[in-house]
Write a protein that holds these residues in place. Structure first.
Motif, PDB file in Angstrom:
ATOM      1  N   ASN A 140      11.073   0.970 -10.372  1.00 52.96           N
ATOM      2  CA  ASN A 140      10.935   0.059  -9.247  1.00 52.96           C
ATOM      3  C   ASN A 140       9.560   0.180  -8.612  1.00 52.96           C
ATOM      4  O   ASN A 140       8.909  -0.823  -8.300  1.00 52.96           O
ATOM      5  CB  ASN A 140      12.033   0.400  -8.235  1.00 52.96           C
ATOM      6  CG  ASN A 140      11.995  -0.506  -7.009  1.00 52.96           C
ATOM      7  OD1 ASN A 140      11.273  -0.242  -6.060  1.00 52.96           O
ATOM      8  ND2 ASN A 140      12.752  -1.595  -7.063  1.00 52.96           N
ATOM      9  N   HIS A 141       9.085   1.388  -8.504  1.00 46.80           N
ATOM     10  CA  HIS A 141       7.766   1.624  -7.928  1.00 46.80           C
ATOM     11  C   HIS A 141       6.685   0.965  -8.794  1.00 46.80           C
ATOM     12  O   HIS A 141       5.806   0.271  -8.273  1.00 46.80           O
ATOM     13  CB  HIS A 141       7.519   3.132  -7.824  1.00 46.80           C
ATOM     14  CG  HIS A 141       6.191   3.489  -7.241  1.00 46.80           C
ATOM     15  ND1 HIS A 141       5.913   3.360  -5.892  1.00 46.80           N
ATOM     16  CD2 HIS A 141       5.044   3.963  -7.814  1.00 46.80           C
ATOM     17  CE1 HIS A 141       4.679   3.734  -5.663  1.00 46.80           C
ATOM     18  NE2 HIS A 141       4.127   4.112  -6.819  1.00 46.80           N
ATOM     19  N   ASP A 142       6.827   1.190 -10.120  1.00 44.40           N
ATOM     20  CA  ASP A 142       5.864   0.579 -11.048  1.00 44.40           C
ATOM     21  C   ASP A 142       5.832  -0.934 -10.881  1.00 44.40           C
ATOM     22  O   ASP A 142       4.755  -1.555 -10.844  1.00 44.40           O
ATOM     23  CB  ASP A 142       6.245   0.915 -12.503  1.00 44.40           C
ATOM     24  CG  ASP A 142       5.936   2.361 -12.834  1.00 44.40           C
ATOM     25  OD1 ASP A 142       5.314   3.049 -11.986  1.00 44.40           O
ATOM     26  OD2 ASP A 142       6.319   2.812 -13.943  1.00 44.40           O
ATOM     27  N   ILE A 143       7.037  -1.483 -10.811  1.00 45.19           N
ATOM     28  CA  ILE A 143       7.129  -2.943 -10.707  1.00 45.19           C
ATOM     29  C   ILE A 143       6.497  -3.437  -9.410  1.00 45.19           C
ATOM     30  O   ILE A 143       5.780  -4.441  -9.375  1.00 45.19           O
ATOM     31  CB  ILE A 143       8.600  -3.388 -10.823  1.00 45.19           C
ATOM     32  CG1 ILE A 143       9.089  -3.164 -12.265  1.00 45.19           C
ATOM     33  CG2 ILE A 143       8.766  -4.866 -10.454  1.00 45.19           C
ATOM     34  CD1 ILE A 143      10.566  -3.299 -12.433  1.00 45.19           C
ATOM     35  N   GLN A 144       6.735  -2.675  -8.330  1.00 43.24           N
ATOM     36  CA  GLN A 144       6.133  -3.059  -7.053  1.00 43.24           C
ATOM     37  C   GLN A 144       4.607  -3.047  -7.142  1.00 43.24           C
ATOM     38  O   GLN A 144       3.925  -3.962  -6.671  1.00 43.24           O
ATOM     39  CB  GLN A 144       6.598  -2.106  -5.958  1.00 43.24           C
ATOM     40  CG  GLN A 144       8.005  -2.417  -5.470  1.00 43.24           C
ATOM     41  CD  GLN A 144       8.354  -1.609  -4.247  1.00 43.24           C
ATOM     42  OE1 GLN A 144       7.567  -0.809  -3.768  1.00 43.24           O
ATOM     43  NE2 GLN A 144       9.550  -1.851  -3.732  1.00 43.24           N
ATOM     44  N   VAL A 145       4.087  -1.970  -7.802  1.00 48.19           N
ATOM     45  CA  VAL A 145       2.635  -1.869  -7.961  1.00 48.19           C
ATOM     46  C   VAL A 145       2.097  -3.055  -8.753  1.00 48.19           C
ATOM     47  O   VAL A 145       1.111  -3.691  -8.383  1.00 48.19           O
ATOM     48  CB  VAL A 145       2.277  -0.525  -8.641  1.00 48.19           C
ATOM     49  CG1 VAL A 145       0.803  -0.518  -9.065  1.00 48.19           C
ATOM     50  CG2 VAL A 145       2.564   0.632  -7.695  1.00 48.19           C
ATOM     51  N   LYS A 146       2.804  -3.385  -9.855  1.00 44.06           N
ATOM     52  CA  LYS A 146       2.382  -4.522 -10.685  1.00 44.06           C
ATOM     53  C   LYS A 146       2.445  -5.825  -9.900  1.00 44.06           C
ATOM     54  O   LYS A 146       1.531  -6.681  -9.989  1.00 44.06           O
ATOM     55  CB  LYS A 146       3.281  -4.635 -11.928  1.00 44.06           C
ATOM     56  CG  LYS A 146       2.907  -3.632 -13.008  1.00 44.06           C
ATOM     57  CD  LYS A 146       3.790  -3.821 -14.232  1.00 44.06           C
ATOM     58  CE  LYS A 146       3.511  -2.727 -15.260  1.00 44.06           C
ATOM     59  NZ  LYS A 146       4.473  -2.803 -16.375  1.00 44.06           N
ATOM     60  N   ALA A 147       3.544  -5.967  -9.131  1.00 42.96           N
ATOM     61  CA  ALA A 147       3.697  -7.191  -8.349  1.00 42.96           C
ATOM     62  C   ALA A 147       2.566  -7.340  -7.338  1.00 42.96           C
ATOM     63  O   ALA A 147       2.012  -8.427  -7.151  1.00 42.96           O
ATOM     64  CB  ALA A 147       5.061  -7.166  -7.645  1.00 42.96           C
ATOM     65  N   LEU A 148       2.213  -6.199  -6.728  1.00 45.09           N
ATOM     66  CA  LEU A 148       1.132  -6.222  -5.753  1.00 45.09           C
ATOM     67  C   LEU A 148      -0.198  -6.573  -6.429  1.00 45.09           C
ATOM     68  O   LEU A 148      -0.972  -7.414  -5.932  1.00 45.09           O
ATOM     69  CB  LEU A 148       1.028  -4.845  -5.072  1.00 45.09           C
ATOM     70  CG  LEU A 148       0.071  -4.764  -3.881  1.00 45.09           C
ATOM     71  CD1 LEU A 148       0.548  -5.681  -2.756  1.00 45.09           C
ATOM     72  CD2 LEU A 148      -0.077  -3.348  -3.405  1.00 45.09           C
ATOM     73  N   ASP A 149      -0.430  -5.987  -7.620  1.00 37.17           N
ATOM     74  CA  ASP A 149      -1.633  -6.280  -8.402  1.00 37.17           C
ATOM     75  C   ASP A 149      -1.706  -7.771  -8.711  1.00 37.17           C
ATOM     76  O   ASP A 149      -2.761  -8.412  -8.556  1.00 37.17           O
ATOM     77  CB  ASP A 149      -1.604  -5.507  -9.728  1.00 37.17           C
ATOM     78  CG  ASP A 149      -2.043  -4.060  -9.550  1.00 37.17           C
ATOM     79  OD1 ASP A 149      -2.475  -3.719  -8.425  1.00 37.17           O
ATOM     80  OD2 ASP A 149      -1.946  -3.267 -10.532  1.00 37.17           O
ATOM     81  N   MET A 150      -0.550  -8.312  -9.180  1.00 36.21           N
ATOM     82  CA  MET A 150      -0.522  -9.726  -9.555  1.00 36.21           C
ATOM     83  C   MET A 150      -0.760 -10.618  -8.340  1.00 36.21           C
ATOM     84  O   MET A 150      -1.457 -11.628  -8.412  1.00 36.21           O
ATOM     85  CB  MET A 150       0.822 -10.079 -10.216  1.00 36.21           C
ATOM     86  CG  MET A 150       0.922  -9.511 -11.622  1.00 36.21           C
ATOM     87  SD  MET A 150       2.544  -9.728 -12.322  1.00 36.21           S
ATOM     88  CE  MET A 150       2.452 -11.423 -12.827  1.00 36.21           C
ATOM     89  N   TYR A 151      -0.193 -10.201  -7.210  1.00 33.38           N
ATOM     90  CA  TYR A 151      -0.402 -10.980  -5.982  1.00 33.38           C
ATOM     91  C   TYR A 151      -1.880 -10.998  -5.616  1.00 33.38           C
ATOM     92  O   TYR A 151      -2.449 -12.061  -5.345  1.00 33.38           O
ATOM     93  CB  TYR A 151       0.441 -10.369  -4.850  1.00 33.38           C
ATOM     94  CG  TYR A 151       0.193 -11.015  -3.516  1.00 33.38           C
ATOM     95  CD1 TYR A 151       0.734 -12.294  -3.238  1.00 33.38           C
ATOM     96  CD2 TYR A 151      -0.555 -10.385  -2.535  1.00 33.38           C
ATOM     97  CE1 TYR A 151       0.509 -12.890  -2.032  1.00 33.38           C
ATOM     98  CE2 TYR A 151      -0.789 -10.986  -1.310  1.00 33.38           C
ATOM     99  CZ  TYR A 151      -0.242 -12.232  -1.055  1.00 33.38           C
ATOM    100  OH  TYR A 151      -0.474 -12.834   0.149  1.00 33.38           O
ATOM    101  N   GLN A 152      -2.464  -9.767  -5.702  1.00 32.94           N
ATOM    102  CA  GLN A 152      -3.892  -9.678  -5.352  1.00 32.94           C
ATOM    103  C   GLN A 152      -4.733 -10.490  -6.341  1.00 32.94           C
ATOM    104  O   GLN A 152      -5.700 -11.160  -5.975  1.00 32.94           O
ATOM    105  CB  GLN A 152      -4.332  -8.213  -5.331  1.00 32.94           C
ATOM    106  CG  GLN A 152      -3.799  -7.479  -4.125  1.00 32.94           C
ATOM    107  CD  GLN A 152      -4.074  -5.980  -4.195  1.00 32.94           C
ATOM    108  OE1 GLN A 152      -4.333  -5.445  -5.265  1.00 32.94           O
ATOM    109  NE2 GLN A 152      -4.002  -5.324  -3.040  1.00 32.94           N
TER     110      GLN A 152
END
Lengths: 264, 181
Positions: A140-152
């Motif tokens: 879940n943490h990984d996914i959150q990090v990826k989601a944040l990266d993609m958002y940025q």
């Protein structure tokens, strides 16, 4: 009075054996106090009588003692009587109690075993769930990090001051594509590998900026998700990617160029 | 519980018996029942009856221990006198006299000879008495084992009372010398 004659008269033996008359007994009890020799003679005869009687003993049958003690059972000292009571109740009732106690013990033991096994399997399942939960949190943490990266990344891609430079394939029969996002204010360079063949284990893709007709190293492409941040490039006319040895080269290997795109 | 001792002196015995100790009464029985059984058997002459009297005697010892006076003599002497008196009372009781008559009739019919009586001559104190001269033996037999008074013996044997008295005392001195080791 002649004490010796008195002692040898037989009256002492008569008295000890319970055959003396009342007058004889009274006289003897008076004289024994006055004359220690008489006392000694009485004691000596009593002692030899006891010895003789013990030597000539005949043993009564065992049941006599048992009957005697049964008869006197209530007359013995209390604390001894209590210990007798403890040993007494070995009747049917006690046997039933003992049998019930053993049955209950067996039931209890088997239930203990059953519940212990249940506990063991529940504990094992619990441990497995704990591990699963931990890995889910990590994922879940990984996914959150990826989601944040993609958002940025999306924020940056839609920013009007960020130039988008598509790099298309330069190799025949290949359909490679990569995009450079170049922030015109900060001069930061980001790379998105849209469609690139996977690099062999000992090789790595390297980005080059073409400045005044000469290639300048713009950084190595790692296995980054979304956009890979590359080196800061103040000005460039074009960007290109070559496959180089791991860690990069000082100058590009021209026959290993995969994609290229012009600025503007 | 008291500590189980293997030997008590007489003072301890009496003291613990007065405290109603079953342990010590058991010890007393184990040590003295044989000697008392022997004298009872000497007097009553029948094994089964002697066992009954022995039980009765120990009940008396147990219940009358408070009346024992150690200044008057040994515990054994006191117990021996209880046993002798109880035995003589039994022999003189009506039921005993009746059963003895019946038995003597039976023995006459089958001519089995009073073997039980001769047998009890051969044990305990009575065995020693039977080693004395006949004239002494008879007197001790009648007075000690059968409990007759000197007056009664004088009449039974047609001997003057003075002679019975003198002869009995001589017999007792001889008995004393026989049992003195």
């Amino acid at each position: 009075m002649d004490i010796r004659a008195y002692i040898e008269s037989g009256v002492i033996e008569s008295w000890v054996l319970g055959m003396a008359s009342a007058e004889e007994a009274a006289e003897l009890e008076r004289l024994r106090v006055l004359h220690p020799e008489i006392n000694q003679a009485i004691d000596a005869f009593e002692a030899s009588l006891e010895r003789t009687a013990l030597a000539g003993a005949t043993q009564p049958p065992v049941y006599v003692k048992q009957e005697l003690f049964t008869q006197l059972a209530g007359e013995f000292k209390q604390e001894e009587a209590r210990t007798r009571v403890v040993t007494m109740p070995a009747g049917r009732f006690a046997k039933y109690i003992a049998a019930a106690a053993i049955i209950l013990l067996v039931i209890s033991a088997s239930m203990n075993l059953y519940f212990y096994n249940r506990f063991q399997s529940a504990n094992t399942a619990y441990q497995a769930l704990l591990v699963e939960k931990t890995s889910l949190i990590a994922t879940n943490h990984d996914i959150q990090v990826k989601a944040l990266d993609m958002y940025q990344s999306m924020q940056m891609m839609s920013d009007p001051s960020v130039a988008k430079i598509p790099m298309v394939t330069v190799r025949a029969n290949e359909n490679n594509l990569a995009t450079v996002f170049w922030d015109t204010r900060t001069k930061d360079v980001y790379l998105m590998p849209n469609k690139m063949p996977p690099a062999p284990g000992d090789k790595q893709y390297q980005l080059w900026a073409i400045v005044d007709g000469k290639p300048v190293d713009a950084g190595m492409m790692d296995a980054c998700t979304g956009l890979c941040k590359m080196k800061n490039i103040p000005r460039a006319s074009a960007f290109a990617i070559t496959l180089e040895k791991r860690g990069g080269s000082a100058t590009p290997t021209m026959d290993q160029m995969y994609v290229m795109g012009k600025v503007g | 519980m008291e500590v189980v001792k293997t030997k008590y002196n007489e003072t301890e015995l009496v003291s613990l018996l007065r405290q109603r100790s079953q342990q010590v009464f058991s010890y007393l029985y184990d040590n003295y029942s044989g000697a008392l059984h022997s004298i009872i058997l000497n007097i009553v002459g029948e094994e089964e009856l002697a066992n009954d009297v022995l039980q009765e005697v120990f009940v008396k010892i147990w219940r009358q221990i408070d009346s024992y006076d150690s200044s008057k003599g040994r515990l054994f002497t006191w117990m021996l006198n209880i046993a002798r008196n109880a035995s003589i009372d039994t022999v003189r009781s009506k039921s005993f006299q009746n059963s003895r008559q019946n038995r003597e009739l039976t023995e006459d019919v089958y001519a089995s000879g009073g073997s039980s009586e001769t047998r009890t001559d051969q044990i305990g104190l009575r065995k020693l008495v039977h080693g004395l001269k006949e004239e002494y033996k008879v007197l001790i037999e009648l007075s000690y084992f059968q409990g007759y008074t000197q007056d009664e013996i004088s009449k039974m044997l047609s001997i003057p009372l003075g002679t019975v008295k003198t002869r009995l005392r001589t017999a007792l001195i001889q008995l004393r010398d026989v049992i003195k080791p």
